[in-house]
Design a protein around this motif. Sequence first.
Motif, PDB file in Angstrom:
ATOM      1  N   THR A  64       0.805  -1.228   0.000  1.00 54.71           N
ATOM      2  CA  THR A  64       0.000   0.000   0.000  1.00 54.71           C
ATOM      3  C   THR A  64       0.837   1.276   0.000  1.00 54.71           C
ATOM      4  O   THR A  64       0.281   2.377  -0.043  1.00 54.71           O
ATOM      5  CB  THR A  64      -0.918   0.013   1.235  1.00 54.71           C
ATOM      6  OG1 THR A  64      -0.125  -0.113   2.424  1.00 54.71           O
ATOM      7  CG2 THR A  64      -1.916  -1.148   1.176  1.00 54.71           C
ATOM      8  N   ALA A  66       2.611   4.344  -1.184  1.00 54.72           N
ATOM      9  CA  ALA A  66       2.525   5.141  -2.416  1.00 54.72           C
ATOM     10  C   ALA A  66       3.880   5.255  -3.104  1.00 54.72           C
ATOM     11  O   ALA A  66       3.966   5.284  -4.335  1.00 54.72           O
ATOM     12  CB  ALA A  66       1.988   6.528  -2.082  1.00 54.72           C
ATOM     13  N   LYS A  69       4.533   2.296  -5.483  1.00 53.98           N
ATOM     14  CA  LYS A  69       3.446   1.975  -6.415  1.00 53.98           C
ATOM     15  C   LYS A  69       4.009   1.482  -7.740  1.00 53.98           C
ATOM     16  O   LYS A  69       4.916   2.077  -8.317  1.00 53.98           O
ATOM     17  CB  LYS A  69       2.573   3.211  -6.644  1.00 53.98           C
ATOM     18  CG  LYS A  69       1.316   2.928  -7.454  1.00 53.98           C
ATOM     19  CD  LYS A  69       0.454   4.171  -7.567  1.00 53.98           C
ATOM     20  CE  LYS A  69      -0.823   3.875  -8.362  1.00 53.98           C
ATOM     21  NZ  LYS A  69      -1.690   5.084  -8.472  1.00 53.98           N
ATOM     22  N   GLY A  70       3.470   0.369  -8.202  1.00 56.02           N
ATOM     23  CA  GLY A  70       3.903  -0.194  -9.478  1.00 56.02           C
ATOM     24  C   GLY A  70       5.038  -1.190  -9.359  1.00 56.02           C
ATOM     25  O   GLY A  70       5.359  -1.887 -10.326  1.00 56.02           O
TER      26      GLY A  70
END
Length: 252
Positions: A64, A66, A69-70
């Motif tokens: 989770t 940020a 991310k990816g």
Amino acid sequence: MIEISSKTNDHFRRWADLSSARGIKKHQEFILMGEKLIHEFLENPSFRVKAEIVNEDLKSLTMTAASLKGQRIPVFKLPKALFNEIDVVGTHFNLLVLEPKEITPLKEGAKPEGLEVISPLGDPSNLGALARSALAFGASKMILTEESCNPYHPKAIKASAGALLKLPLYKIGKFTEFVAANEQIYALDMKGENVASFKWPKNLRLAIGEEGPGFSGLKGLQRLAVATQSVESLNATVAASIALYSYSCAQN
């Protein structure tokens, strides 16, 4: 999420090996431990995250985050008994497996820029405490000698409160050989000029010695001391913190 329940698992055996400097060097991985350190790290990751380790009471943070991310970061779940064997400093919090950065060799003949701290400290906790003070009081870099412990040792990172992940690190060979080939090196020793009255130059290298032997027998060092009363000497990292603070005050 990948579940591991056996000590014979290759991942577990590798992680267990990361509690030693030898294991960190062999596997080119280290484990970041500590709730505050991990939350700070996930705000701005500065190392490659290779895996996350949790137990049945912990939820993944990397899934989770940020900042990640990816990225496909494997998450491994261990029973508490196995998890606690990896969590060698006893944080009881998520663990991140990171890839260490290559420590840059100090360029031969390079002149000091700002205050550069030279550390031959072999004890991880002492190295971490020194790094914490070095970062706090404005050192420009830390130079690790051949004798120094691995800066990615879990006890070193914990004692540094994460400073070893932020402070620029460089490496050199044996300390005695470096001293013989370089000038502008000041040694923090019991016998030397009082740091309180010393006229600190802006650019210098300050060497912190191991407790006990210190810098006995070494020539060519300019020596600085922290004056004490009723005790012969201070813990090396405590004395270093006082000296670093003195330097910081002189620059402001």
